[in-house]
Scaffold this motif. Structure first.
Motif, PDB file in Angstrom:
ATOM      1  N   LEU A   1       0.830  -1.201   0.000  1.00 49.11           N
ATOM      2  CA  LEU A   1       0.000   0.000   0.000  1.00 49.11           C
ATOM      3  C   LEU A   1       0.872   1.261   0.000  1.00 49.11           C
ATOM      4  CD1 LEU A   1      -3.312   0.403   1.878  1.00 49.11           C
ATOM      5  CD2 LEU A   1      -1.823   2.345   1.528  1.00 49.11           C
ATOM      6  N   VAL A   2       1.908   1.219   0.839  1.00 43.54           N
ATOM      7  CA  VAL A   2       2.836   2.344   0.900  1.00 43.54           C
ATOM      8  C   VAL A   2       3.486   2.566  -0.470  1.00 43.54           C
ATOM      9  CG1 VAL A   2       5.109   2.958   1.804  1.00 43.54           C
ATOM     10  CG2 VAL A   2       3.316   2.185   3.378  1.00 43.54           C
ATOM     11  N   TYR A   3       3.922   1.471  -1.071  1.00 41.60           N
ATOM     12  CA  TYR A   3       4.608   1.545  -2.361  1.00 41.60           C
ATOM     13  C   TYR A   3       3.679   2.108  -3.439  1.00 41.60           C
ATOM     14  CZ  TYR A   3       7.430  -0.123  -6.351  1.00 41.60           C
ATOM     15  OH  TYR A   3       8.174  -0.223  -7.503  1.00 41.60           O
ATOM     16  N   ALA A   4       2.443   1.618  -3.475  1.00 40.54           N
ATOM     17  CA  ALA A   4       1.487   2.099  -4.481  1.00 40.54           C
ATOM     18  C   ALA A   4       1.270   3.602  -4.334  1.00 40.54           C
ATOM     19  CB  ALA A   4       0.160   1.345  -4.344  1.00 40.54           C
ATOM     20  N   SER A   5       1.041   4.060  -3.110  1.00 37.68           N
ATOM     21  CA  SER A   5       0.787   5.494  -2.898  1.00 37.68           C
ATOM     22  C   SER A   5       2.017   6.312  -3.276  1.00 37.68           C
ATOM     23  CB  SER A   5       0.456   5.771  -1.435  1.00 37.68           C
ATOM     24  OG  SER A   5      -0.552   4.920  -0.972  1.00 37.68           O
TER      25      SER A   5
ATOM     26  N   ARG B   1       4.361   5.550  -5.354  1.00 36.45           N
ATOM     27  CA  ARG B   1       4.593   5.542  -6.802  1.00 36.45           C
ATOM     28  C   ARG B   1       3.708   6.567  -7.505  1.00 36.45           C
ATOM     29  NH1 ARG B   1       4.828   0.162 -10.066  1.00 36.45           N
ATOM     30  NH2 ARG B   1       5.717   1.608 -11.596  1.00 36.45           N
ATOM     31  N   VAL B   2       2.466   6.678  -7.054  1.00 33.65           N
ATOM     32  CA  VAL B   2       1.578   7.683  -7.658  1.00 33.65           C
ATOM     33  C   VAL B   2       2.128   9.089  -7.384  1.00 33.65           C
ATOM     34  CG1 VAL B   2      -0.765   8.631  -7.707  1.00 33.65           C
ATOM     35  CG2 VAL B   2      -0.436   6.160  -7.486  1.00 33.65           C
TER      36      VAL B   2
END
Lengths: 344, 344
Positions: B320-324, B326-327
């Protein structure tokens, strides 16, 4: 002629006040908070594909506090303000109105938003509704824009004791909306509908907010391989909590996850041919954060988290979202006296 | 006299260049990027509790590109730039220097940062180090501030074939640092040290970044009940990936989670008596985001995630941290040409 009190006169409060008055059977006392002067001095311009246009529209009566509105009884008290129990719980906010009606309608986001009101008014009917509506107030509240999308699912919260009274109130409210040209969808299970709606809010809204991004940014080819499993993970956690809370697969199918993602990708995703630009849309939580206004963290994520803890359902991804949003919210709340002069 | 090339002349590059030259046995060619003119025209003022003060200090030679530095061979090429493989991988960034040395030193954050360089220079020694250091460049890079904290754990990456050469290079580099009054700590297992350091970066740094908050904000009594389980959850996921990657409990004990949290709370947590204000500190990733500069998302979180997928370890919270992030990173990268004129 029914007297109806609408508390909170943002885009949703304004539109449904218009609908209710258009029924020809209701007159609305609007409790305007930050936009009281605008509504009194200028009225609201309404531009809606579904409801048409109104210039400088005002409801029957405009007041600035619940106290002022409390000079009479109401058939319905309709709550259209943002639900911010971490700032002020609903019963405290509408306290002077609590004994002025036997029926309350909550047109607000969230899970568990009815609990404190039901506790404060145990014998009241509480109807609540999930609005799927694409509306926004612009120009400091002088104008409300609305597309053609307006789905309002309505039901009363389960209370066997009041069953007949509740049903009567629901029927009456639905009838008024219909006569005002809205298309309400009454349901016998509003809780399931609330879980269905929170599915989107707890995933797309929150991830957009942490990323400060419009929905379309989460769906871009550069990042979608990271964001999509997370969106799905968040939704899956929501479904698990809903199951533990007694919402079964008939009421809210597992397939709602795929369906919700599919509809969102269709609307906001990249067109592989590059011909069509994806629609630009930021969830209201993200818009609130951008504007440093308090976000509906507690009713959107907090409500699920509290339910999950009570029912012993692990929610690692929702926990992370909730923790980050709470830190952000804390900073906003401490800014509030500095950046806002009106009531929150 | 050893020729050493230091690429990236921010706070860390500057401090270690000073240390190396103070050994009396090395002269530094600094590849300055965004701060080339500042260093050439003014030099750098250094104010350090540990290393003392220097006014308008410049190393032996200052150049603005790796090309310019490639006019000679070096005993060591020390990489002190931010590792941003999503913008440019290390071998590409220092390409003209790749055959100018047999030993590279990476003073950078992250997991797996040595892989692409090792691939590009299979016969080179790659030493890497974890700096626990409290330093910052201010005044557009004209001044470097540093407290007394400076721990640098150094080791070479495992390559049995080059064992003796590697050990010699490590000994030599450590000796130079010692002679320059630094206190390096050589280790036979730099990978375990990297995992230990990423424990903090993948949890506190990332949660601060998503919340745009200093560390102390995560530890306030209003939110700590939500943030602490998440911090612990992120660290636990990191430990799980490390275990699958072959780092055992002797190399990085499970207890490191508690220890890391304890030290952080001690330093940045609220004092219950309210007497002592917690120290204000924002992780560099958060500072980068505030300044709309690219963040070390890929080496800090991406490195763990890729390892986890390969080893089939689930990491829902890191995902979740990575996805946010990356955006957020995508939005920053697209802004880069607009807000930065120099090389990234």
């Amino acid at each position: 002629m029914y007297d109806i009190c609408v508390v909170g006169f943002g885009a949703i409060g304004t539109l449904y006040s218009l609908v209710l008055e258009r029924s020809g059977k209701a007159r609305v006392t609007a409790v305007c908070r930050s936009n009281y002067r605008v509504v009194v001095d200028h009225g609201v311009d309404i531009v809606s594909d579904k409801f048409g246009q109104e210039s400088a529209w005002r409801p029957y009566r405009v007041v600035s506090t619940p106290e002022e509105a409390a000079d009479r009884d109401y058939e319905f008290i309709v709550c259209c303000f943002k639900a911010l129990p971490d700032i002020i719980p609903t019963p405290a906010l509408i306290q002077p109105l609590l004994n002025k009606s036997k029926a309350f309608v909550l047109l607000q986001n969230g899970i568990g938003i009815e609990s404190d009101l039901q506790e404060a008014s145990p014998h009241a009917t509480i109807i609540s509704g999930c609005c799927w509506i694409d509306t926004t107030a612009v120009d400091n509240g002088r104008k409300v824009l609305h597309s053609s999308l307006e789905i309002l699912t309505l039901g009363y919260h389960r209370s066997q004791a009041l069953h007949e009274t509740n049903q009567l109130a629901l029927d009456r409210f639905v009838e008024l909306l219909r006569q005002g040209n809205s298309t309400p969808e009454p349901t016998s299970n509003i809780d399931a509908e609330r879980w269905r709606k929170i599915l989107w809010n707890a995933s797309f809204s929150t991830l957009c907010t942490l990323s400060r991004a419009p929905v379309s940014d989460l769906l871009r080819k550069d990042v979608i391989s990271s964001t999509m499993p997370v969106i799905r993970g968040l939704m899956t956690e929501v479904i698990r909590v809903a199951r533990a809370a007694g919402i079964d697969n008939n009421e809210l199918p597992d397939a709602a996850v795929d369906k919700t993602i599919e509809l969102t990708v269709e609307k906001y995703g990249e067109d592989p041919t590059g011909v069509k630009q994806p629609e630009y849309f930021k969830p209201s939580m993200t818009v609130d954060l951008d504007a440093r206004r308090p976000m509906e963290v507690e009713v959107i994520v907090g409500g699920i988290i509290r339910r999950a803890r009570k029912l012993d359902v692990p929610t690692p991804q929702l926990d992370l979202v909730y923790a980050s949003l709470r830190v952000l919210q804390l900073a906003i709340l401490e800014d509030v006296p500095r950046v806002r002069s009106g009531p929150v």
